[in-house]
Design an enzyme around this catalytic site. Sequence first.
Site, PDB file in Angstrom:
ATOM      1  N   SER A 128      90.354  53.449  19.885  1.00 62.28           N
ATOM      2  CA  SER A 128      89.916  54.276  21.011  1.00 62.28           C
ATOM      3  C   SER A 128      91.117  54.857  21.729  1.00 62.28           C
ATOM      4  CB  SER A 128      89.129  53.377  21.968  1.00 62.28           C
ATOM      5  OG  SER A 128      88.922  54.033  23.193  1.00 62.28           O
ATOM      6  N   TYR A 156      88.555  45.611  27.447  1.00 60.78           N
ATOM      7  CA  TYR A 156      88.043  46.301  26.255  1.00 60.78           C
ATOM      8  C   TYR A 156      89.198  46.932  25.475  1.00 60.78           C
ATOM      9  CZ  TYR A 156      86.110  50.268  23.622  1.00 60.78           C
ATOM     10  OH  TYR A 156      85.831  51.183  22.645  1.00 60.78           O
ATOM     11  N   LYS A 160      90.988  46.239  21.616  1.00 60.82           N
ATOM     12  CA  LYS A 160      91.247  47.250  20.572  1.00 60.82           C
ATOM     13  C   LYS A 160      92.697  47.148  20.077  1.00 60.82           C
ATOM     14  CE  LYS A 160      87.192  49.227  20.268  1.00 60.82           C
ATOM     15  NZ  LYS A 160      86.373  49.084  19.063  1.00 60.82           N
TER      16      LYS A 160
HETATM   17  P1  NAD Z   1      77.281  51.574  19.793  1.00 65.76           P
HETATM   18  O1  NAD Z   1      77.058  50.491  20.788  1.00 65.76           O
HETATM   19  O2  NAD Z   1      76.265  52.621  19.652  1.00 65.76           O
HETATM   20  O3  NAD Z   1      77.553  50.921  18.348  1.00 65.76           O
HETATM   21  C1  NAD Z   1      78.089  49.625  18.194  1.00 65.76           C
HETATM   22  C2  NAD Z   1      77.168  48.876  17.258  1.00 65.76           C
HETATM   23  O4  NAD Z   1      77.668  47.551  17.079  1.00 65.76           O
HETATM   24  C3  NAD Z   1      75.751  48.738  17.831  1.00 65.76           C
HETATM   25  O5  NAD Z   1      74.811  49.162  16.860  1.00 65.76           O
HETATM   26  C4  NAD Z   1      75.618  47.246  18.120  1.00 65.76           C
HETATM   27  O6  NAD Z   1      74.285  46.783  17.946  1.00 65.76           O
HETATM   28  C5  NAD Z   1      76.582  46.664  17.102  1.00 65.76           C
HETATM   29  N1  NAD Z   1      77.077  45.337  17.473  1.00 65.76           N
HETATM   30  C6  NAD Z   1      77.531  44.924  18.683  1.00 65.76           C
HETATM   31  N2  NAD Z   1      77.883  43.628  18.610  1.00 65.76           N
HETATM   32  C7  NAD Z   1      77.658  43.220  17.338  1.00 65.76           C
HETATM   33  C8  NAD Z   1      77.824  41.989  16.647  1.00 65.76           C
HETATM   34  N3  NAD Z   1      78.298  40.905  17.262  1.00 65.76           N
HETATM   35  N4  NAD Z   1      77.479  41.932  15.334  1.00 65.76           N
HETATM   36  C9  NAD Z   1      76.974  43.016  14.695  1.00 65.76           C
HETATM   37  N5  NAD Z   1      76.795  44.203  15.299  1.00 65.76           N
HETATM   38  C10 NAD Z   1      77.146  44.308  16.612  1.00 65.76           C
HETATM   39  O7  NAD Z   1      78.711  52.195  20.132  1.00 65.76           O
HETATM   40  P2  NAD Z   1      79.425  53.468  19.545  1.00 65.76           P
HETATM   41  O8  NAD Z   1      79.639  54.418  20.660  1.00 65.76           O
HETATM   42  O9  NAD Z   1      78.776  53.913  18.307  1.00 65.76           O
HETATM   43  O10 NAD Z   1      80.836  52.833  19.215  1.00 65.76           O
HETATM   44  C11 NAD Z   1      81.176  52.392  17.921  1.00 65.76           C
HETATM   45  C12 NAD Z   1      82.618  51.922  17.901  1.00 65.76           C
HETATM   46  O11 NAD Z   1      83.448  52.977  18.352  1.00 65.76           O
HETATM   47  C13 NAD Z   1      82.899  50.745  18.817  1.00 65.76           C
HETATM   48  O12 NAD Z   1      83.829  49.908  18.174  1.00 65.76           O
HETATM   49  C14 NAD Z   1      83.523  51.380  20.040  1.00 65.76           C
HETATM   50  O13 NAD Z   1      84.379  50.485  20.688  1.00 65.76           O
HETATM   51  C15 NAD Z   1      84.280  52.518  19.415  1.00 65.76           C
HETATM   52  N6  NAD Z   1      84.512  53.651  20.313  1.00 65.76           N
HETATM   53  C16 NAD Z   1      83.477  54.217  20.973  1.00 65.76           C
HETATM   54  C17 NAD Z   1      83.722  55.301  21.808  1.00 65.76           C
HETATM   55  C18 NAD Z   1      82.602  55.939  22.601  1.00 65.76           C
HETATM   56  O14 NAD Z   1      82.883  56.553  23.621  1.00 65.76           O
HETATM   57  N7  NAD Z   1      81.358  55.851  22.174  1.00 65.76           N
HETATM   58  C19 NAD Z   1      85.009  55.813  21.934  1.00 65.76           C
HETATM   59  C20 NAD Z   1      86.036  55.217  21.219  1.00 65.76           C
HETATM   60  C21 NAD Z   1      85.775  54.129  20.407  1.00 65.76           C
HETATM   61  C1  WQD Z   2      84.308  60.884  31.324  1.00 68.65           C
HETATM   62  C2  WQD Z   2      84.731  61.550  32.617  1.00 68.65           C
HETATM   63  C3  WQD Z   2      84.704  60.067  34.513  1.00 68.65           C
HETATM   64  C4  WQD Z   2      80.442  59.378  34.626  1.00 68.65           C
HETATM   65  C5  WQD Z   2      85.123  55.941  28.120  1.00 68.65           C
HETATM   66  C6  WQD Z   2      85.979  54.774  27.762  1.00 68.65           C
HETATM   67  C7  WQD Z   2      86.804  55.117  26.552  1.00 68.65           C
HETATM   68  C8  WQD Z   2      85.924  55.610  25.416  1.00 68.65           C
HETATM   69  C9  WQD Z   2      85.048  56.724  25.860  1.00 68.65           C
HETATM   70  C10 WQD Z   2      85.310  53.699  24.111  1.00 68.65           C
HETATM   71  C11 WQD Z   2      85.646  60.657  33.462  1.00 68.65           C
HETATM   72  C12 WQD Z   2      83.688  61.177  34.669  1.00 68.65           C
HETATM   73  C13 WQD Z   2      81.687  59.836  34.265  1.00 68.65           C
HETATM   74  C14 WQD Z   2      79.884  59.810  35.843  1.00 68.65           C
HETATM   75  C15 WQD Z   2      81.842  61.137  36.249  1.00 68.65           C
HETATM   76  N1  WQD Z   2      85.042  54.596  24.961  1.00 68.65           N
HETATM   77  N2  WQD Z   2      82.372  60.700  35.068  1.00 68.65           N
HETATM   78  N3  WQD Z   2      80.606  60.680  36.601  1.00 68.65           N
HETATM   79  O1  WQD Z   2      85.863  56.987  30.918  1.00 68.65           O
HETATM   80  O2  WQD Z   2      86.716  59.008  29.644  1.00 68.65           O
HETATM   81  O3  WQD Z   2      85.976  57.026  28.429  1.00 68.65           O
HETATM   82  O4  WQD Z   2      84.295  56.305  27.007  1.00 68.65           O
HETATM   83  O5  WQD Z   2      86.343  53.480  23.554  1.00 68.65           O
HETATM   84  O6  WQD Z   2      87.470  53.952  26.199  1.00 68.65           O
HETATM   85  O7  WQD Z   2      86.834  54.488  28.844  1.00 68.65           O
HETATM   86  O8  WQD Z   2      84.300  58.403  29.484  1.00 68.65           O
HETATM   87  O9  WQD Z   2      82.103  59.426  29.755  1.00 68.65           O
HETATM   88  O10 WQD Z   2      82.683  57.420  31.169  1.00 68.65           O
HETATM   89  O11 WQD Z   2      83.815  59.586  31.617  1.00 68.65           O
HETATM   90  O12 WQD Z   2      82.433  61.896  36.985  1.00 68.65           O
HETATM   91  O13 WQD Z   2      78.774  59.407  36.234  1.00 68.65           O
HETATM   92  O14 WQD Z   2      83.562  61.765  33.400  1.00 68.65           O
HETATM   93  O15 WQD Z   2      85.314  59.776  35.717  1.00 68.65           O
HETATM   94  O16 WQD Z   2      86.576  61.482  34.076  1.00 68.65           O
HETATM   95  P1  WQD Z   2      85.798  57.852  29.740  1.00 68.65           P
HETATM   96  P2  WQD Z   2      83.135  58.666  30.509  1.00 68.65           P
END
Ligand code: NAD
Ligand code: WQD
Length: 368
Positions: A128, A156, A160
């Site tokens: 991430s 979190y 990572k």
């Molecule tokens: P998501 O929650 O939709 O997907 C994660 C999946 O993992 C879910 O289906 C959940 O049921 C499963 N899971 C959780 N704990 C588990 C366990 N113990 N065993 C088996 N399955 C389990 O989230 P996402 O947004 O699709 O994110 C996927 C990956 O990408 C995550 O590793 C997250 O940290 C990373 N990521 C997400 C974002 C984002 O903003 N969505 C950004 C950067 C990185």
């Molecule tokens: C985006 C922007 C908020 C909600 C997070 C995790 C990051 C990654 C992606 C997993 C920011 C603003 C948000 C609201 C707002 N996930 N905001 N009002 O924080 O950039 O990233 O998700 O790895 O690790 O930190 O994403 O969508 O929460 O926010 O003003 O109600 O929107 O302040 O600037 P963020 P976000």
Amino acid sequence: MPTGSVLVTGGTGYIGSFTALALLEAGYKVVVADNLYNSSVESLNRIELICGKRPEFAQIDITDEEALDKVFQDHPDLDSVIHFAALKAVGESGERPLDYYHVNVYGSICLLRCMVRHNVTNIVFSSSATVYGDATRFPNMIPIPESCPLGPTNPYGNTKVTIETAIVDVINAQRNNATKAENVAEAEKWNGALLRYFNPAGAHPSGIMGEDPQGVPYNLLPLLAQVATGQRDRLLVFGDDYTSRDGTAIRDYIHILDLATGHLQALNYLRSYHPGVRAWNLGTGKGSTVLEMIRAFSAAVGRDLTYEVAPRRPGDVLDLTSDPSLANKELGWKAERTLEDACDDLWRWTKNNPRGYRQEPPSDLLKA
Ligand code: NAD
Ligand code: WQD
């Protein structure tokens, strides 16, 4: 046609399900392992509706190493893993750090042990942008290159970085052990991709597949979607006193289909070029402010969405915009869809599936 199957942990979740779809469309066989903590098995039905193929599914917890090992035993043709399964709420990770270390770090250790035991040698890991923390603390680090020093600011993000480190150590050890045994071919089989994604956005253009989190959303676009559907009366804009062009924070929103293709390209790369472990940013390279996002999504919806400025959210940073040039060059991958595409697709998904995957897909969309 690729040989071998790919295990997708967390493959019923948002990014995992879109990646499973991309893999199936590219001809890979896919096995999904997920405990459905934050997702629904309906995502697999939607994958099948779109591409006519369905991943195999094992409902298991990745921290149950015995159950995970059985998935590897049941699928001896696995040669790669794409590892999404995790807990991902930044705020919650500060309240329940041990749960985050258990699922994210210990779960990854279980997975790596199974990979070593079963000689499954390629891993693509969901990292991430949060691993960089506040890149504005350094000069010239926006847009953020992979060489930016890491410095996550929440548990979190710490999980990572810990998992990234564990993957590097395990792959290096496997390569070194095989090299010592003078087995270069075996050494080259062990490869890893650390994909640092920026802010995923959007849904499938068909309108039948999208993000369907189980609890209250905390990301900007799902919250804006709730304002559009009337589930929420306004969006709170967290801070308008940043040093950006309009005072609100800047993020790099990447369409979910582009993100999924990035995984496919990274996997293809690992399977052909044997790079060891490499980190790549997956982003667009273009930053948008919160107010710009509100305007873009309002345009997709066709009316102005109500918002109110509130104080900054603790832990937020001014700017997380990627420099994706390394992935562009090495993976031959580039984000192609626009912010408008992401907003249009998200709105189509939201208005047609007000109950997400807890309802049948609309039949008129299936015919489209
Ligand atoms: P998501 O929650 O939709 O997907 C994660 C999946 O993992 C879910 O289906 C959940 O049921 C499963 N899971 C959780 N704990 C588990 C366990 N113990 N065993 C088996 N399955 C389990 O989230 P996402 O947004 O699709 O994110 C996927 C990956 O990408 C995550 O590793 C997250 O940290 C990373 N990521 C997400 C974002 C984002 O903003 N969505 C950004 C950067 C990185
Ligand atoms: C985006 C922007 C908020 C909600 C997070 C995790 C990051 C990654 C992606 C997993 C920011 C603003 C948000 C609201 C707002 N996930 N905001 N009002 O924080 O950039 O990233 O998700 O790895 O690790 O930190 O994403 O969508 O929460 O926010 O003003 O109600 O929107 O302040 O600037 P963020 P976000």
